[in-house]
Scaffold this motif. Sequence first.
Motif, mmCIF file in Angstrom:
data_model
loop_
_atom_site.group_PDB
_atom_site.id
_atom_site.type_symbol
_atom_site.label_atom_id
_atom_site.label_comp_id
_atom_site.label_asym_id
_atom_site.label_seq_id
_atom_site.Cartn_x
_atom_site.Cartn_y
_atom_site.Cartn_z
ATOM 1 N N ALA A 22 0.847 -1.250 0.275
ATOM 2 C CA ALA A 22 0.187 -0.010 -0.069
ATOM 3 C C ALA A 22 0.942 1.154 0.057
ATOM 4 O O ALA A 22 0.540 2.159 -0.972
ATOM 5 N N GLY A 23 1.954 1.339 0.563
ATOM 6 C CA GLY A 23 2.794 2.493 0.689
ATOM 7 C C GLY A 23 3.564 2.631 -0.564
ATOM 8 O O GLY A 23 3.453 3.660 -1.052
ATOM 9 N N ILE A 24 3.863 1.646 -1.188
ATOM 10 C CA ILE A 24 4.381 1.605 -2.687
ATOM 11 C C ILE A 24 3.385 2.278 -3.703
ATOM 12 O O ILE A 24 3.619 3.083 -4.351
ATOM 13 N N VAL A 25 2.080 1.683 -3.411
ATOM 14 C CA VAL A 25 0.971 2.272 -4.571
ATOM 15 C C VAL A 25 0.919 3.725 -4.286
ATOM 16 O O VAL A 25 0.743 4.510 -5.028
ATOM 17 N N ALA A 29 1.491 6.494 -6.646
ATOM 18 C CA ALA A 29 0.467 7.608 -7.133
ATOM 19 C C ALA A 29 0.772 9.081 -6.867
ATOM 20 O O ALA A 29 0.549 10.059 -7.791
ATOM 21 N N ILE A 30 1.307 9.313 -5.896
ATOM 22 C CA ILE A 30 1.948 10.603 -5.723
ATOM 23 C C ILE A 30 2.997 11.166 -6.470
ATOM 24 O O ILE A 30 2.968 12.256 -7.198
ATOM 25 N N LEU A 31 4.082 10.188 -6.749
ATOM 26 C CA LEU A 31 5.065 10.605 -7.587
ATOM 27 C C LEU A 31 4.940 10.687 -9.054
ATOM 28 O O LEU A 31 4.925 11.561 -9.753
ATOM 29 N N CYS A 32 3.863 9.771 -9.466
ATOM 30 C CA CYS A 32 3.720 9.706 -10.979
ATOM 31 C C CYS A 32 2.622 10.515 -11.299
ATOM 32 O O CYS A 32 2.669 11.126 -12.514
ATOM 33 N N TYR A 33 1.633 10.724 -10.538
ATOM 34 C CA TYR A 33 0.110 11.390 -10.996
ATOM 35 C C TYR A 33 -0.031 12.683 -10.015
ATOM 36 O O TYR A 33 -0.849 13.273 -10.367
ATOM 37 N N ASP A 34 0.834 12.903 -9.083
ATOM 38 C CA ASP A 34 0.745 14.102 -8.233
ATOM 39 C C ASP A 34 -0.805 14.007 -7.670
ATOM 40 O O ASP A 34 -1.343 15.100 -7.354
ATOM 41 N N SER A 35 -1.238 12.753 -7.280
ATOM 42 C CA SER A 35 -2.615 13.086 -6.730
ATOM 43 C C SER A 35 -2.774 11.445 -5.792
ATOM 44 O O SER A 35 -2.332 10.394 -6.427
ATOM 45 N N ILE A 36 -3.230 11.555 -4.683
ATOM 46 C CA ILE A 36 -3.610 10.305 -4.023
ATOM 47 C C ILE A 36 -4.484 9.697 -4.404
ATOM 48 O O ILE A 36 -4.696 8.220 -4.306
ATOM 49 N N PHE A 37 -5.518 10.345 -5.339
ATOM 50 C CA PHE A 37 -6.738 9.536 -5.685
ATOM 51 C C PHE A 37 -6.361 8.530 -6.605
ATOM 52 O O PHE A 37 -7.233 7.371 -6.564
ATOM 53 N N TYR A 38 -5.262 8.697 -7.257
ATOM 54 C CA TYR A 38 -4.820 7.463 -8.362
ATOM 55 C C TYR A 38 -4.383 6.236 -7.624
ATOM 56 O O TYR A 38 -4.319 5.102 -8.143
#
Length: 174
Positions: A22-25, A29-38
């Motif tokens: 979950a931490g990796i996901v 999401a934050i690094l690649c998409y700049d959003s925790i929603f992803y």
Amino acid sequence: MIDYSVYEFKPKEKAGYIALAAGIVITAAILCYDSIFYAVLLCPFVPVFIKKKRKTLIEERKWKLNLQFGECIECIASSLETGYSVENAISEAYGDMKLSFGEDEPIMREMETIIRAVMNSISVEEAFSALAKRSGVEDIRSFSDIFSTAKRTGGNIIRIIRTTSNIIHTRVEM
């Protein structure tokens, strides 16, 4: 007896790996998409991670058993050289290895199983064959086949065990 092709996580261990996945996901999401929603969209990768981790742990356990088995047959060969029968050499090797490994290691449990089998009038060849089937390790399977043939045909068991031990150590080093 352990089936080395199956690995069951302990509850805390599984929770730890799920938290790691979950931490990796979330990080991805934050690094690649700049959003925790992803992170929600990436959740299907958590079971994939757990499955991959289980496979890795199975391979590590088999590798460790193979390495310890190499040490085991070296001890058996040493006992055979001092004049023990194969059955007694296994018991003697168990005592020697107990000092090095302790009782909780996989090879120690397997040696106990072999010793009990021999005490119950099961041949050493059959006991090694059962270990080979349970472990799924190619080196143990090969040793079992060669050992059975050598025992039946009267081959030089000490030399065969030493050669097999050297092959196992060479493969592990590579």
